[in-house]
Design an enzyme around this catalytic site. Structure first.
Site, mmCIF file in Angstrom:
data_model
loop_
_atom_site.group_PDB
_atom_site.id
_atom_site.type_symbol
_atom_site.label_atom_id
_atom_site.label_comp_id
_atom_site.label_asym_id
_atom_site.label_seq_id
_atom_site.Cartn_x
_atom_site.Cartn_y
_atom_site.Cartn_z
ATOM 1 N N LYS A 1 0.835 -1.201 0.000
ATOM 2 C CA LYS A 1 0.000 0.000 0.000
ATOM 3 C C LYS A 1 0.871 1.253 0.000
ATOM 4 O O LYS A 1 0.655 2.173 -0.805
ATOM 5 C CB LYS A 1 -0.927 -0.004 1.220
ATOM 6 C CG LYS A 1 -1.857 1.199 1.279
ATOM 7 C CD LYS A 1 -2.754 1.145 2.499
ATOM 8 C CE LYS A 1 -2.003 1.547 3.749
ATOM 9 N NZ LYS A 1 -2.900 1.713 4.922
ATOM 10 N N ASP B 1 -6.202 0.619 0.341
ATOM 11 C CA ASP B 1 -6.448 0.895 1.753
ATOM 12 C C ASP B 1 -7.851 0.410 2.124
ATOM 13 O O ASP B 1 -8.534 -0.230 1.315
ATOM 14 C CB ASP B 1 -6.272 2.391 2.050
ATOM 15 C CG ASP B 1 -7.257 3.261 1.264
ATOM 16 O OD1 ASP B 1 -8.173 2.719 0.605
ATOM 17 O OD2 ASP B 1 -7.110 4.490 1.310
#
Length: 211
Positions: free
Chosen positions: A121, A139
Protein backbone atom coordinates in the site's frame (compact mmCIF):
# COMPACT_ATOMS: atom_id res chain seq x y z
CA UNK A 1 -22.13 -4.55 -17.78
CA UNK A 2 -18.65 -6.05 -17.56
CA UNK A 3 -16.43 -5.16 -14.61
CA UNK A 4 -14.13 -3.24 -16.92
CA UNK A 5 -16.99 -1.12 -18.27
CA UNK A 6 -18.35 -0.66 -14.76
CA UNK A 7 -14.93 0.50 -13.59
CA UNK A 8 -14.63 3.05 -16.41
CA UNK A 9 -18.09 4.45 -15.66
CA UNK A 10 -17.35 4.71 -11.93
CA UNK A 11 -14.02 6.42 -12.66
CA UNK A 12 -15.71 9.07 -14.80
CA UNK A 13 -18.46 9.75 -12.29
CA UNK A 14 -16.05 10.06 -9.38
CA UNK A 15 -13.91 12.44 -11.45
CA UNK A 16 -16.90 14.77 -11.75
CA UNK A 17 -17.78 14.39 -8.07
CA UNK A 18 -14.23 14.87 -6.74
CA UNK A 19 -12.24 16.68 -9.45
CA UNK A 20 -9.44 17.80 -7.14
CA UNK A 21 -9.05 14.67 -5.02
CA UNK A 22 -5.49 13.95 -3.95
CA UNK A 23 -3.45 12.54 -1.12
CA UNK A 24 -4.72 13.79 2.24
CA UNK A 25 -1.31 13.44 3.88
CA UNK A 26 0.69 16.68 3.81
CA UNK A 27 4.21 16.46 2.38
CA UNK A 28 6.59 18.40 0.15
CA UNK A 29 9.34 15.79 -0.15
CA UNK A 30 9.18 12.09 -0.93
CA UNK A 31 10.78 10.97 2.34
CA UNK A 32 8.16 12.89 4.30
CA UNK A 33 5.40 10.93 2.58
CA UNK A 34 7.19 7.73 3.58
CA UNK A 35 7.17 8.89 7.20
CA UNK A 36 3.55 10.00 7.12
CA UNK A 37 2.19 6.85 5.53
CA UNK A 38 3.89 4.75 8.20
CA UNK A 39 2.37 6.92 10.92
CA UNK A 40 -1.05 6.72 9.27
CA UNK A 41 -1.50 3.04 10.09
CA UNK A 42 -4.50 2.89 12.45
CA UNK A 43 -4.44 6.67 12.71
CA UNK A 44 -6.22 9.49 10.89
CA UNK A 45 -4.41 11.49 8.24
CA UNK A 46 -5.47 14.69 10.01
CA UNK A 47 -3.68 13.67 13.19
CA UNK A 48 -0.59 12.58 11.28
CA UNK A 49 -0.42 15.96 9.56
CA UNK A 50 -0.29 17.67 12.96
CA UNK A 51 2.23 15.29 14.52
CA UNK A 52 4.75 15.44 11.69
CA UNK A 53 5.05 19.20 11.99
CA UNK A 54 6.71 18.76 15.38
CA UNK A 55 8.78 15.83 14.09
CA UNK A 56 10.23 17.90 11.24
CA UNK A 57 10.94 20.85 13.51
CA UNK A 58 13.24 18.58 15.49
CA UNK A 59 14.56 16.52 12.57
CA UNK A 60 14.28 18.48 9.31
CA UNK A 61 15.89 16.05 6.87
CA UNK A 62 16.71 12.40 6.23
CA UNK A 63 20.10 12.58 7.91
CA UNK A 64 18.75 14.24 11.03
CA UNK A 65 15.98 11.67 11.38
CA UNK A 66 18.39 8.81 10.69
CA UNK A 67 20.67 10.04 13.48
CA UNK A 68 17.86 10.69 15.95
CA UNK A 69 17.49 8.34 18.92
CA UNK A 70 14.47 6.08 18.43
CA UNK A 71 13.21 7.14 21.86
CA UNK A 72 13.04 10.77 20.77
CA UNK A 73 11.15 9.88 17.61
CA UNK A 74 8.77 7.73 19.63
CA UNK A 75 8.05 10.53 22.09
CA UNK A 76 6.92 12.76 19.23
CA UNK A 77 4.91 10.23 17.19
CA UNK A 78 3.24 8.56 20.18
CA UNK A 79 -0.11 10.37 19.56
CA UNK A 80 -0.41 8.39 16.30
CA UNK A 81 -0.51 5.10 18.23
CA UNK A 82 1.88 2.15 18.00
CA UNK A 83 4.62 4.64 18.76
CA UNK A 84 7.44 2.20 19.43
CA UNK A 85 7.10 0.13 16.25
CA UNK A 86 6.46 3.18 14.08
CA UNK A 87 9.47 5.04 15.50
CA UNK A 88 11.67 1.97 15.02
CA UNK A 89 10.57 1.58 11.39
CA UNK A 90 10.98 5.27 10.61
CA UNK A 91 14.48 5.29 12.08
CA UNK A 92 15.53 2.17 10.18
CA UNK A 93 13.97 3.44 6.95
CA UNK A 94 15.78 6.79 7.14
CA UNK A 95 19.07 5.02 7.87
CA UNK A 96 18.57 2.86 4.78
CA UNK A 97 17.76 5.90 2.62
CA UNK A 98 20.90 7.62 3.93
CA UNK A 99 23.24 4.66 3.56
CA UNK A 100 21.99 3.07 0.34
CA UNK A 101 20.21 5.78 -1.63
CA UNK A 102 22.08 8.99 -0.82
CA UNK A 103 19.10 10.23 1.15
CA UNK A 104 16.70 9.89 -1.77
CA UNK A 105 13.59 7.70 -2.06
CA UNK A 106 14.01 5.05 -4.77
CA UNK A 107 11.52 5.10 -7.65
CA UNK A 108 11.50 1.31 -7.99
CA UNK A 109 8.58 -0.61 -6.47
CA UNK A 110 10.63 -3.59 -5.31
CA UNK A 111 13.25 -1.31 -3.78
CA UNK A 112 10.53 0.50 -1.85
CA UNK A 113 9.26 -2.81 -0.48
CA UNK A 114 12.69 -3.47 0.99
CA UNK A 115 12.49 -0.34 3.15
CA UNK A 116 11.53 -1.01 6.79
CA UNK A 117 7.83 -0.44 7.44
CA UNK A 118 6.92 -0.18 3.75
CA UNK A 119 4.30 -2.57 2.37
CA UNK A 120 2.50 -2.69 -0.95
CA UNK A 121 0.00 0.00 0.00
CA UNK A 122 2.74 2.45 0.98
CA UNK A 123 4.89 1.58 -2.03
CA UNK A 124 1.98 2.14 -4.41
CA UNK A 125 1.20 5.49 -2.79
CA UNK A 126 4.80 6.61 -3.29
CA UNK A 127 4.91 5.34 -6.88
CA UNK A 128 1.69 7.11 -7.81
CA UNK A 129 1.91 10.38 -5.89
CA UNK A 130 5.64 11.06 -5.94
CA UNK A 131 6.74 9.52 -9.22
CA UNK A 132 3.51 9.63 -11.23
CA UNK A 133 3.70 5.95 -12.10
CA UNK A 134 0.78 3.47 -12.31
CA UNK A 135 -0.38 2.57 -8.81
CA UNK A 136 -3.33 1.12 -6.94
CA UNK A 137 -3.48 1.83 -3.23
CA UNK A 138 -5.64 -0.79 -1.54
CA UNK A 139 -6.45 0.90 1.75
CA UNK A 140 -9.59 0.19 3.79
CA UNK A 141 -11.71 2.57 1.69
CA UNK A 142 -10.59 0.98 -1.56
CA UNK A 143 -11.30 -2.53 -0.31
CA UNK A 144 -14.71 -1.67 1.14
CA UNK A 145 -15.94 0.37 -1.80
CA UNK A 146 -14.73 -1.84 -4.64
CA UNK A 147 -16.47 -4.79 -2.99
CA UNK A 148 -19.71 -2.85 -2.56
CA UNK A 149 -19.58 -1.51 -6.09
CA UNK A 150 -19.05 -4.93 -7.57
CA UNK A 151 -15.56 -4.37 -8.96
CA UNK A 152 -14.27 -7.23 -6.82
CA UNK A 153 -16.22 -10.12 -5.34
CA UNK A 154 -15.96 -10.61 -1.61
CA UNK A 155 -12.19 -10.14 -1.49
CA UNK A 156 -10.73 -8.54 1.62
CA UNK A 157 -7.00 -9.24 1.29
CA UNK A 158 -5.28 -6.04 0.04
CA UNK A 159 -2.87 -7.80 -2.34
CA UNK A 160 -5.68 -9.82 -3.93
CA UNK A 161 -7.88 -6.74 -4.33
CA UNK A 162 -4.96 -4.92 -5.94
CA UNK A 163 -4.40 -7.81 -8.35
CA UNK A 164 -8.06 -7.87 -9.40
CA UNK A 165 -8.22 -4.10 -9.87
CA UNK A 166 -5.15 -4.10 -12.11
CA UNK A 167 -7.22 -6.19 -14.54
CA UNK A 168 -9.95 -3.57 -14.93
CA UNK A 169 -8.53 -0.15 -13.99
CA UNK A 170 -6.50 1.68 -16.67
CA UNK A 171 -2.94 2.08 -15.28
CA UNK A 172 -2.95 5.86 -15.65
CA UNK A 173 -6.19 6.13 -13.64
CA UNK A 174 -5.29 3.92 -10.67
CA UNK A 175 -3.71 6.43 -8.30
CA UNK A 176 -6.33 9.17 -8.67
CA UNK A 177 -9.15 6.61 -8.61
CA UNK A 178 -7.97 5.35 -5.22
CA UNK A 179 -7.74 8.90 -3.84
CA UNK A 180 -11.32 9.52 -4.96
CA UNK A 181 -12.43 6.34 -3.24
CA UNK A 182 -11.05 7.77 0.01
CA UNK A 183 -13.11 10.94 -0.40
CA UNK A 184 -16.21 8.98 -1.40
CA UNK A 185 -15.69 6.52 1.46
CA UNK A 186 -15.50 9.30 4.01
CA UNK A 187 -18.38 11.39 2.72
CA UNK A 188 -20.88 8.95 1.21
CA UNK A 189 -20.02 5.25 1.25
CA UNK A 190 -19.18 5.24 4.94
CA UNK A 191 -17.98 2.36 7.08
CA UNK A 192 -19.32 3.07 10.57
CA UNK A 193 -22.78 4.20 9.53
CA UNK A 194 -25.15 3.04 6.83
CA UNK A 195 -23.89 4.26 3.42
CA UNK A 196 -25.63 7.41 2.19
CA UNK A 197 -26.79 5.78 -1.03
CA UNK A 198 -29.46 8.42 -1.60
CA UNK A 199 -26.76 10.98 -2.45
CA UNK A 200 -24.33 8.64 -4.20
CA UNK A 201 -23.30 9.47 -7.76
CA UNK A 202 -23.13 5.78 -8.73
CA UNK A 203 -26.23 4.52 -6.95
CA UNK A 204 -27.86 3.31 -10.15
CA UNK A 205 -24.92 1.09 -11.12
CA UNK A 206 -23.63 0.05 -7.70
CA UNK A 207 -24.16 -3.63 -7.00
CA UNK A 208 -24.79 -3.20 -3.31
CA UNK A 209 -26.55 0.14 -3.10
CA UNK A 210 -28.37 0.34 0.20
CA UNK A 211 -26.33 -2.35 1.96
Amino acid sequence: MTKKKLALEIIERLKKEYPDAGCTLDYNEAWKLLVSVRLAAQCTDARVNVVVEKLYESFPDVNALAQAPVEEIEAIVKPCGLGHSKARDISACMKMLRDQYDGKVPDDFDALLELPGVGRKSANLIMGDVFGKPAIVTDTHCIRLTNRMGLVDGIKEPAKVERELWKIIPPQEGSDFCHRLVYHGREVCTARTKPHCEKCCIQDICRKAGI
